[in-house]
Design an enzyme around this catalytic site. Sequence first.
Site, mmCIF file in Angstrom:
data_model
loop_
_atom_site.group_PDB
_atom_site.id
_atom_site.type_symbol
_atom_site.label_atom_id
_atom_site.label_comp_id
_atom_site.label_asym_id
_atom_site.label_seq_id
_atom_site.Cartn_x
_atom_site.Cartn_y
_atom_site.Cartn_z
ATOM 1 N N CYS B 93 0.820 -1.215 0.000
ATOM 2 C CA CYS B 93 0.000 0.000 0.000
ATOM 3 C C CYS B 93 0.862 1.277 0.000
ATOM 4 C CB CYS B 93 -0.968 -0.056 1.179
ATOM 5 S SG CYS B 93 -2.376 1.031 1.007
ATOM 6 N N HIS B 194 -3.814 -5.818 1.817
ATOM 7 C CA HIS B 194 -3.652 -5.998 3.252
ATOM 8 C C HIS B 194 -4.359 -7.306 3.610
ATOM 9 C CE1 HIS B 194 -2.248 -1.876 4.158
ATOM 10 N NE2 HIS B 194 -3.140 -1.441 3.291
#
Lengths: 385, 239
Positions: B93, B194
């Site tokens: 990310c 994630h």
Amino acid sequence: MIGGQVILRLAPGAIDELAGDRVAALVSATNGKTSTTRLLAESLSQAGPVVAQPTGANMSTGIVMTLSESAPDATVVLEVDEAYLPRTVGQTRPRVLLLGNLSRDQLDRMNEVAMTARSWRRMLQEHPDVTVVANADDPMVEFAATAAGQVVWVAAGQAWTSDSAVCAACGTLLGRGDGTWWCPGCGRRRPDPAWTLAGEEAVGPDGSRYDLSSLQLPGRFNRANATLVLAATDALGLDPRAGLERMARVDSVSGRYGTFRVGDLRIRLFLAKNPAGWSELLDVMPPAPEPVIVTINSDYADGRDPSWLWDVPFEKLAGRTVVATGFRRRDLAVRLTQAGVDHVVIEDPYAPDAPLPPGMRDLPAVNCCATYTAFHHLRTTGEAL
Amino acid sequence: MSDPVVIASIYPDLLGTYGDGGNVITLRHRAALRGLPTEVIAVQPGDALPDGADLYVLGGGEDTAQVAACEALQKDGALARAAQRGAPILAICAGYQLLGTFFPDATGSPAPGLELIDLSTSRLPARAVGELVADPTDRPGLLGADRFTGYENHAGGTTLGPGVAPLGRVVAGVGNGDGTEGAVSGHIVGTYLHGPCLVRNPDIADQLLEWATGSPLTPVTEAAVADLRAERFRTVLGG
């Protein structure tokens, strides 16, 4: 909260009007709002009737309902959602604002922590007349509270530092040690506290000591909540010691720490909503090898993404068998596997034939930690004991 | 006993917002399943990154933390040297974005990245939040990886340069924003997954460990992980 919505639609200014000048305090924090508000209401009741939300409904509709249903002469104490706090301060003109802690809470729907701190800071710049009782040990809370006209700093501790690693003012990594924090970048540091939580005691500005071991609510976090309440009680001109006597009578708060019969089991129910809350909750679990139940859901109110399980030190539960349940029990099972914690995955541990760990059915009460929707379900379907 | 696999966990306090610490835990766990010892070095800003680590891991983080982390890494220089020598790097990310040329800072203006991979990131029209499923691409850069599962939560869309392969093709969710997800360049893996990523995709963990050790690992499937993956695919894709 339908009633609250109707009131606000018919009279958008209803909160202002109903609040008048009787709102003594607002309480906000990521964790501990409901318990702290309950403790504060008990403490302030030494001077007469106090009204607070009965259910922890802490947005506009819950607030207007509480105000509309309370006696007009009752003192009011309200818990307020972090994001609703700025508007609620303007609407209710509290004398004291109690700010406990800020950490990440279901980030898939909430603001980032620093954004909340910035919005609180702007709010306090716009309302210099409110006295703030604030946790000096939380750098995010300090960043907001230092903008207030008058602040009573409380060293209430900060067990969870991961969401305030960086200075909210300048982005530098904060220094930490010896129970304090400082910013090497811009020179911010923990303010000197008037009140301090020291183990089982709170110490007031005049050095007087308050024995918090009398509290029935468990854990370091509830001693921190109580220390903030002592400071707020004092700031409102009432007697902290008389307040503590009343706080010590509280044994459960809206189902938290309450005992329930669910199916075949008696459980003691614990709520945690985020990694900071879970981390502290695991500390109040009974020592191993007593088995516990952990229930993880990921509905909207729980946060859709349970990857925070990996931020929580579940290793603390080692030496016992954990019953992993809830809709995200499989995520929990992988987490417990890697934490080296023995566990069984059970869809319904309350069924009569559930393959529970040996001895669990014989416990006087099984400790059960749950995310929000799981907690709510158990609390409303279980029989309160 | 062989030498431990040294894992550098980069700025876990700055970059670790969504349980990304679980990636390091999983690397250790997957290594231990093969009897491989590991050593984790948690590097904080201000500390020098180790030059000799076998594997480098970056997580996600808030905007201000992302900029602070990127500046610290630029100044430190060791991550660029690690990339140069082909050390495996996993970046999630915000960590993924800062490996490129530009990424949006807290105000949305482009901030300069580390330029370790040819990609750049700008704001998506709407924040991407939810379950993400992707299939490995034909030229995955990863050997034998299975379908990817994770949870995404980001405001950036990432455009890959011509020499960079996506990690996968999006089946559900947003990923890079153009139907692709993540990036693989040499031994660098960047992704929006994630969950944490390696918990839900142990194939990627094994690939990183193989790159780090230079030798193949015996396949291991854990029932609890297989159950979790199956449940996620069922929930997201139905069936």
